[in-house]
Design an enzyme around this catalytic site. Sequence first.
Site, short mmCIF file in Angstrom:
data_model
loop_
_atom_site.label_atom_id
_atom_site.label_comp_id
_atom_site.label_asym_id
_atom_site.label_seq_id
_atom_site.Cartn_x
_atom_site.Cartn_y
_atom_site.Cartn_z
CB SER A 29 -0.90 0.00 1.24
OG SER A 29 -1.63 1.22 1.35
CE1 TYR A 74 -3.76 -2.15 5.14
CE2 TYR A 74 -3.09 0.14 4.78
CZ TYR A 74 -3.48 -1.10 4.28
OH TYR A 74 -3.58 -1.27 2.93
#
Length: 261
Positions: free
Chosen positions: A147, A161
Amino acid sequence: MPLPSPISISGQSAIVTGGSKGIGKGIARVLAGSGAKVLIVARNPDDGRSAVNDIIAEGGIASFHPADLSNAIECEGAVAKALELYGKLDILCSNAGAFPSCNLADMTEPLWDELMAQNVRSTAFMVKAAMVPMSAQKYGRIVLTSSITGPLTGYPGWSHYGATKAAQLGFMRTAALELAPHGITINAVLPGNITTEAIIAMGPAYTEATAKAIPAKTLGDVEDIGYAALFLASPQAKFITAQTLVIDGGQVVPEIEAAIL
């Protein structure tokens, strides 16, 4: 004689983890549409079978295998299922993961450990399981879904995350050195904000604000990630390993907020 098509994976077999919805489903559809036999591995049987049915309806070849990939034994089981169905394993797209929100002040050890298991441990042990048949055939393509959050950017509530997505890249770089002698490459796609069920569930205020921060003023589609993964998963990407490809519509480029440009 004409050169072969730039992207060709016809007849190859692939595992796509987390392929039952969102980005994973987009990757699975693109691979199947490009001729690969795809095994979707995910937790939810209903979503998984629905994704398989969609691919079959489009003329592709796909199957579903339920697994909790935070468990190393189930990672091995997923690879065994692909070998049982298709006889070989050429491509692993390790996409499974989660992105729950939790502010650092509210973080607990169980929340932290659970996400590390879902996003990092699953990646490591899927790669470990896949490298066995790939090493035997001296060929393999592994694509991780990381990501922009973590490796390049931050966002409140996603400290855990972001840590997992950065950890995937640290793992990838050393894994690449160990896999290279066996004819296996490993690379990562770094999606920005993509139109998925999870993003839509965050509400219109979030999606509108995010779109304003992207130079193109729109979120990406899951197929945008799928086609990038397709290239990295192809024989033509043989001299690319331990690299990252950002797919974010230019979101991380501006020095100031794109909304005021």
